[in-house]
Design a protein around this motif. Sequence first.
Motif, short mmCIF file in Angstrom:
data_model
loop_
_atom_site.label_atom_id
_atom_site.label_comp_id
_atom_site.label_asym_id
_atom_site.label_seq_id
_atom_site.Cartn_x
_atom_site.Cartn_y
_atom_site.Cartn_z
N VAL A 69 42.17 73.37 28.37
CA VAL A 69 43.52 73.40 28.96
C VAL A 69 43.68 74.69 29.73
O VAL A 69 43.27 75.76 29.27
CB VAL A 69 44.60 73.34 27.85
CG1 VAL A 69 45.98 73.15 28.47
CG2 VAL A 69 44.31 72.25 26.84
N ALA A 70 44.27 74.61 30.91
CA ALA A 70 44.56 75.80 31.71
C ALA A 70 46.06 75.91 31.94
O ALA A 70 46.72 74.92 32.25
CB ALA A 70 43.82 75.76 33.05
N GLU A 71 46.57 77.12 31.78
CA GLU A 71 47.99 77.34 32.10
C GLU A 71 48.22 77.28 33.60
O GLU A 71 49.32 76.98 34.06
CB GLU A 71 48.44 78.70 31.56
CG GLU A 71 48.40 78.84 30.04
CD GLU A 71 49.56 78.14 29.36
OE1 GLU A 71 50.12 77.19 29.93
OE2 GLU A 71 49.90 78.55 28.24
N GLU A 72 47.17 77.56 34.36
CA GLU A 72 47.27 77.51 35.83
C GLU A 72 45.89 77.22 36.40
O GLU A 72 44.89 77.71 35.88
CB GLU A 72 47.78 78.85 36.37
CG GLU A 72 47.98 78.86 37.88
CD GLU A 72 48.57 80.17 38.37
OE1 GLU A 72 49.07 80.19 39.51
OE2 GLU A 72 48.52 81.17 37.63
N GLN A 73 45.85 76.39 37.45
CA GLN A 73 44.60 76.09 38.14
C GLN A 73 44.71 76.53 39.59
O GLN A 73 45.70 76.23 40.26
CB GLN A 73 44.30 74.58 38.12
CG GLN A 73 43.92 74.02 36.77
CD GLN A 73 43.44 72.59 36.87
OE1 GLN A 73 42.31 72.27 36.57
NE2 GLN A 73 44.31 71.69 37.30
N SER A 74 43.68 77.21 40.07
CA SER A 74 43.69 77.65 41.47
C SER A 74 42.97 76.67 42.37
O SER A 74 43.13 76.71 43.59
CB SER A 74 43.05 79.03 41.59
OG SER A 74 41.70 78.99 41.15
N ALA A 75 42.14 75.79 41.78
CA ALA A 75 41.38 74.83 42.60
C ALA A 75 41.36 73.47 41.92
O ALA A 75 40.33 72.80 41.88
CB ALA A 75 39.96 75.34 42.82
N GLY A 76 42.52 73.08 41.39
CA GLY A 76 42.63 71.77 40.77
C GLY A 76 42.37 70.68 41.79
O GLY A 76 42.73 70.81 42.97
N ARG A 77 41.71 69.59 41.33
CA ARG A 77 41.34 68.54 42.27
C ARG A 77 41.90 67.19 41.81
O ARG A 77 41.99 66.91 40.64
CB ARG A 77 39.80 68.43 42.35
CG ARG A 77 39.15 69.63 42.99
CD ARG A 77 37.65 69.53 42.95
NE ARG A 77 37.12 69.63 41.59
CZ ARG A 77 36.49 68.66 40.96
NH1 ARG A 77 36.32 67.48 41.54
NH2 ARG A 77 36.02 68.84 39.74
N GLY A 78 42.24 66.38 42.81
CA GLY A 78 42.61 65.01 42.56
C GLY A 78 41.57 64.09 43.19
O GLY A 78 40.49 64.53 43.59
N ARG A 79 41.90 62.82 43.27
CA ARG A 79 40.99 61.89 43.91
C ARG A 79 40.85 62.21 45.40
O ARG A 79 41.70 62.82 46.00
CB ARG A 79 41.50 60.45 43.75
CG ARG A 79 41.40 59.91 42.36
CD ARG A 79 41.97 58.51 42.28
NE ARG A 79 41.23 57.57 43.15
CZ ARG A 79 41.72 57.06 44.26
NH1 ARG A 79 42.92 57.37 44.67
NH2 ARG A 79 40.99 56.21 44.97
#
Length: 288
Positions: A69-79
């Motif tokens: 689990v991350a409190e914040e993502q800088s490079a989160g990805r979707g489809r």
Amino acid sequence: MTPSDASAPASGDRWSSLERPPLNAAALQRALLVPDGLWTSLEVVADTGSTNTDLAARAAELPEGAVLVAEEQSAGRGRLDRTWSAPARSGLFFSVLLKPADVPVERWGWLPLLAGVATATAVARTAGVDVALKWPNDLLVTVEGEERKTGGILAERAGDGVVVGIGLNVTLGAAELPVPTAGSLALAKAAGTDRDPLLRAVLRSLETWYRRWTAAGGDAGASGLLEAYTAGCATLGRPVRAELPGGRELTGTAESLDADGRLVVLTGDGGREAVGAGDVVHLRGNGG
């Protein structure tokens, strides 16, 4: 004062916000890491690029049931390589490692749909807000009478397993939305936006559905998954435009899901085509 002003830390302490407290990792571990349970480890990090990327890199050395689990993502990805970003502690951003050894690989495509059912049912029960599913893996809420995307799911093969990432906007205010079509549980007037019980509920629901599905050998019909997804899917019965790989488009009515979880589209000439990959756009009733 804007929603973002209200939630901003008053000092240099990144945890000083009363509106967005950090997750309680120790309490989550006590509640979820139980004997004979699916979840074998749970780590909460302050920030990372992508929980999916991080967990996939360690998949070979981790047992099934690892949760990051991350409190914040800088490079989160979707489809389709889309980015997923949100302010720190404004949502749930996590990935789980699943290794369904007893399920034929050809049925693993149901995992993102399974995660959608599990998340939608848990959020509805815990936050008191209706969540609909947009095929294949978006979570929708209603904000001021409009469908808005509040969450998404990304499943990626990792060695002998699958990493399933879930992102859910919880307390984002209108001024913080990345795009106008996004939403959050808070904007949908959720009864509760405490992230700790939400995360516990989603992971418990995910375990329940995963065990049911694996016990049935990945058979979506026998496990009840096909029925549950169909009941909660806002795409079915709607006019849609499917933007397919290679630039081709398909327009018609989303009729059903097939045994592989593909969307069956009834075209204007009376034909049917099963869509397994691509982007689906909900159209208005007039087809445009």
